[in-house]
Design a protein around this motif. Structure first.
Motif, short mmCIF file in Angstrom:
data_model
loop_
_atom_site.label_atom_id
_atom_site.label_comp_id
_atom_site.label_asym_id
_atom_site.label_seq_id
_atom_site.Cartn_x
_atom_site.Cartn_y
_atom_site.Cartn_z
N VAL A 79 1.23 -1.08 0.00
CA VAL A 79 0.16 0.10 0.29
C VAL A 79 0.76 1.85 0.25
O VAL A 79 0.37 2.98 -0.82
CB VAL A 79 -0.77 -0.39 1.35
N ARG A 80 1.65 0.91 0.62
CA ARG A 80 2.90 2.42 0.52
C ARG A 80 3.43 1.95 -0.34
O ARG A 80 3.76 3.84 -0.96
CB ARG A 80 4.04 2.06 1.37
N GLY A 85 3.87 5.11 -6.33
CA GLY A 85 3.50 4.80 -7.31
C GLY A 85 2.05 6.10 -8.19
O GLY A 85 1.90 6.25 -8.85
N PHE A 86 0.93 5.71 -7.60
CA PHE A 86 -0.39 6.57 -7.39
C PHE A 86 0.25 8.61 -7.98
O PHE A 86 0.19 9.10 -8.86
CB PHE A 86 -1.20 6.94 -6.49
N LEU A 113 9.43 8.67 -6.26
CA LEU A 113 10.59 8.63 -6.56
C LEU A 113 11.81 7.47 -6.32
O LEU A 113 12.14 6.59 -5.87
CB LEU A 113 11.09 8.39 -8.54
N PHE A 114 11.84 8.60 -5.95
CA PHE A 114 13.10 8.68 -4.83
C PHE A 114 12.83 8.27 -4.26
O PHE A 114 14.07 7.06 -3.23
CB PHE A 114 13.29 10.31 -4.30
N HIS A 115 11.98 8.33 -2.71
CA HIS A 115 11.13 7.35 -1.34
C HIS A 115 11.38 5.83 -2.15
O HIS A 115 11.70 4.81 -1.26
CB HIS A 115 10.05 8.30 -1.25
N TYR A 116 10.54 5.76 -3.55
CA TYR A 116 10.37 4.47 -3.64
C TYR A 116 11.24 3.40 -3.91
O TYR A 116 12.52 2.43 -2.97
CB TYR A 116 9.57 3.88 -4.59
N TYR A 119 13.54 2.26 -0.94
CA TYR A 119 13.69 1.08 -0.48
C TYR A 119 13.83 -0.54 -1.13
O TYR A 119 14.42 -1.89 -0.79
CB TYR A 119 12.01 0.53 -0.45
N LEU A 120 13.51 0.09 -2.50
CA LEU A 120 13.87 -1.21 -3.47
C LEU A 120 15.41 -1.72 -3.31
O LEU A 120 15.67 -2.29 -3.66
CB LEU A 120 13.35 -0.61 -4.82
N VAL A 121 16.11 -0.31 -3.54
CA VAL A 121 17.93 -0.56 -3.54
C VAL A 121 18.00 -1.29 -2.16
O VAL A 121 18.75 -2.12 -2.13
CB VAL A 121 18.19 0.76 -3.65
#
Length: 295
Positions: A79-80, A85-86, A113-116, A119-121
């Motif tokens: 959800v985060r 993404g939204f 994109l910075f915040h996502y 998490y992904l990296v």
């Protein structure tokens, strides 16, 4: 975030990373609504009843899908990621039209994109340290207050001095600063590998080594350099003169104190090896030399 790190340990994306990526893309699919509705891309700039209804149905439908697809622990992640993404998709919608909010759309894309990607990296580099905090959405009260201040300044100045928010060349410079800063930070995270952590480590593990290659050969603290220029770039992008100066001063002071604190730990970890590295490689931030060592 330590400049000292073990060598990179790459692996397959875990289920948390896969769930977050799917949710981020699902949220970003809001950018396709104009195509589905046969409407112009100014859906957010001047939404009619049909546009508002489409946005509401999209949000409700995506959330229902996440609830059905993921158990509660993964849902909290999804959800985060979907929210980010939204925001990214909405930023794209604002960016592609001739709306007066076009530059704010650039900002929304950059921020989400910075915040996502934080998490992904982290999920790729160091899944053992992965948590909901890796999104950095709750970084600190001061960080959230700074973001809110920039939104208020942009809105007030847009109402009072609309021509100030239409300086495209300045916003483009800000966007380039944002891209440079975020890419440098993510390169630092990937170079540091599995020991990169959002929390400064105070105890040395057996696997710690001093990383001096890649972007660490340019700056001692490339992740901080990236974040510094990213944060200022967001305000240049928004043409926010007050926050531009405020972000620069507050960020500089924060990183000066953070670097001094961190380098005390690094000298304790690596001794003369780090001191030699410190003599050869600059911190990367203007007028910040790091902790002073009395010989």
């Amino acid at each position: 975030m330590m400049a000292a790190a073990a060598g990179p340990r790459r692996g397959r994306l875990g289920r948390e990373a896969r769930a977050s990526l799917a949710a981020f893309l699902l949220g970003a699919s809001v950018a396709a609504l104009p195509v589905a509705l046969g409407s112009p891309s100014a859906l957010l700039a001047a939404p009619g009843l049909r546009g508002r209804l489409a946005l509401a149905l999209h949000v409700a439908g995506v959330n229902a899908a996440l609830l059905l697809l993921y158990p509660r622990p993964l849902y909290k992640i999804a959800v985060r990621a979907c929210f980010l993404g939204f925001a990214f998709g909405c930023g794209l919608l604002l960016s592609t039209g001739r709306s007066a909010w076009r530059h704010f759309g650039w900002y929304m894309c950059s921020l989400s994109l910075f915040h996502y990607s934080e998490y992904l990296v982290t999920a790729i580099n160091n899944p053992r340290s992965l948590s909901l905090d890796s999104f950095l959405l709750n970084h600190s009260f001061e960080y959230n207050l700074a973001a809110l201040s920039s939104w208020v300044e942009f809105t007030l100045e847009k109402l009072l001095f609309p021509e100030l928010k239409q300086i495209t060349w300045l916003s483009t410079v800000g966007l380039l600063m944002v891209i440079f800063g975020d890419c440098l930070r993510k390169a630092a995270m990937l170079t540091a590998g599995s020991n990169f952590n959002h929390i400064v480590q105070n105890e040395k593990s057996d696997t710690h080594t001093l990383v001096t290659s890649g972007v660490y050969g340019w700056f001692r603290h490339p992740s901080y350099v990236g974040w510094f220029y990213w944060s200022i770039g967001t305000q240049v992008l928004l043409c926010n003169p007050i926050c531009m100066v405020g972000y620069a001063l507050v960020s500089w002071r924060f990183f000066r104190e953070r670097i001094e604190e961190e380098e005390i730990t690094l000298i304790h970890f690596f001794g003369e090896e780090y001191l030699e590295y410190k003599r050869k490689v600059p911190s990367g931030l203007p007028f910040i030399r790091g902790v002073r060592v009395e010989l």
